[in-house]
Design an enzyme around this catalytic site. Structure first.
Site, PDB file in Angstrom:
ATOM      1  N   LYS A 174       0.916  -1.083  -0.042  1.00 18.87           N
ATOM      2  CA  LYS A 174      -0.132  -0.061   0.025  1.00 18.87           C
ATOM      3  C   LYS A 174       0.884   1.374  -0.029  1.00 18.87           C
ATOM      4  O   LYS A 174       1.796   1.101   0.831  1.00 18.87           O
ATOM      5  CB  LYS A 174      -0.985   0.084   1.219  1.00 18.87           C
ATOM      6  CG  LYS A 174      -1.786   1.358   1.479  1.00 18.87           C
ATOM      7  CD  LYS A 174      -2.671   1.185   2.246  1.00 18.87           C
ATOM      8  CE  LYS A 174      -2.572   1.564   3.751  1.00 18.87           C
ATOM      9  NZ  LYS A 174      -3.680   1.830   4.517  1.00 18.87           N
TER      10      LYS A 174
HETATM   11  C1  5RP Z   1      -2.258   4.846   8.500  1.00 11.76           C
HETATM   12  C2  5RP Z   1      -2.923   3.949   7.565  1.00 11.76           C
HETATM   13  C3  5RP Z   1      -4.109   4.040   6.908  1.00 11.76           C
HETATM   14  O1  5RP Z   1      -4.771   2.802   6.999  1.00 11.76           O
HETATM   15  C4  5RP Z   1      -3.957   4.324   5.439  1.00 11.76           C
HETATM   16  O2  5RP Z   1      -3.305   5.616   5.169  1.00 11.76           O
HETATM   17  C5  5RP Z   1      -5.227   4.531   4.706  1.00 11.76           C
HETATM   18  O3  5RP Z   1      -6.177   5.326   5.272  1.00 11.76           O
HETATM   19  P1  5RP Z   1      -6.167   6.878   4.429  1.00 11.76           P
HETATM   20  O4  5RP Z   1      -6.851   6.639   3.082  1.00 11.76           O
HETATM   21  O5  5RP Z   1      -7.019   7.509   5.361  1.00 11.76           O
HETATM   22  O6  5RP Z   1      -4.900   7.331   4.182  1.00 11.76           O
HETATM   23  O7  5RP Z   1      -2.357   3.129   7.438  1.00 11.76           O
HETATM   24  O8  5RP Z   1      -1.172   4.829   8.733  1.00 11.76           O
END
Ligand code: 5RP
Length: 261
Positions: A174
């Site tokens: 991610k």
């Molecule tokens: C925070 C995270 C969140 O799960 C990730 O950032 C996804 O959330 P958003 O779309 O609000 O950024 O890993 O560290």
């Protein structure tokens, strides 16, 4: 890859189209009751049917989600700092033992690394330790490439962090969408999903999701741009339309607007 790992990955990434809408509500582990997540149950109940997975902490799972839920879970297993600790923010380590992740019957786990910060080594070795444990039990690991202060969300940095996570053994990465995002995708050997990042206007967030898919991402792991939207249900329906039904941003924005009506 053993049967169990493949089975769990198929719960996170829809085998029909190889895409995924992950709803991220794990923010409480370092942000506390952030806007929109004052009560994770009331927020997620109407959203779950439009998501492929729910990403959250073990405390949120135990206290807000019905054990009878059908949605696959991706468990946040790294943490250790709060938003108050600015200098050490996201200097994360293991916060859930693998045995508890197994007990909670999760389909995957999420672990953040912070490439480029002074403490990067701690987060990277934490990730690899967790990957080794997960390989023993056939549990896929989603590596979250967090972006620390002063580090740009550009293709060069995100390619470095994403490729490192993949080379260290993560099954899914991610990261964040950026200009020339296709360069990040092309140099990463495992599937990539994008985080939504800070809340932006719905139309822009939908354009970002669309552009990320066009550049080769398999989907999103979105949180604030859904649960802080003026209409979270409309927003996740619109994101789902882009990810799974090939909607264009304008068509998806129409889905968002018509939901309110
Ligand atoms: C925070 C995270 C969140 O799960 C990730 O950032 C996804 O959330 P958003 O779309 O609000 O950024 O890993 O560290």
């Amino acid at each position: 890859m053993d049967w169990g790992m493949k089975n769990r990955i198929s719960k996170i990434i829809n085998p029909k189209d190889g895409h995924t809408v992950m709803l991220a509500v794990d923010h409480g582990y370092f942000m506390g009751p952030t806007t929109g997540l004052e009560n994770i149950k009331t927020m997620t109940d109407p959203l779950i049917k439009y998501a492929d997975t729910l990403m959250l902490t073990r405390g949120a799972l135990r206290n807000y989600i019905d054990p009878e839920t059908k949605i696959p879970i991706v468990l946040r297993v790294s943490g250790g700092t709060s938003i108050l600790n600015e200098n050490n923010l996201l200097h994360e380590g293991i916060i859930v033992d693998i045995e508890d992740a197994i007990r909670l019957n999760v389909s995957g786990v999420a672990f953040s690394i912070l490439v480029g910060q002074s403490f990067e080594r701690d987060t990277i070795l934490g990730l690899t330790k967790y990957i080794d444990e997960c390989e023993r039990y056939g549990i896929p690991v989603l590596a979250v490439t967090a972006v620390g202060k002063g580090l740009g969300k550009d293709a060069k940095y995100l390619s470095l962090a994403s490729r490192m996570a993949a080379e260290l053994g993560a099954h899914i990465v991610k990261t964040y969408y950026c200009k020339d995002f296709e360069k990040v995708v092309e140099t990463c050997p495992v599937p990539i999903v994008i985080a939504g990042g800070k809340k932006i206007p719905e139309q822009e967030a939908l354009q970002m999701a669309y552009d990320a898919l066009q550049a080769g991402a398999i989907g999103v792991d979105m949180g604030r741009n859904v649960f802080q939207s003026s209409d979270p249900v409309g927003m996740i329906k619109a994101v789902n339309a882009i990810v799974h039904s090939k909607y264009k941003p304008k068509e998806a924005f129409d889905v968002f607007k018509s939901n309110k009506k």
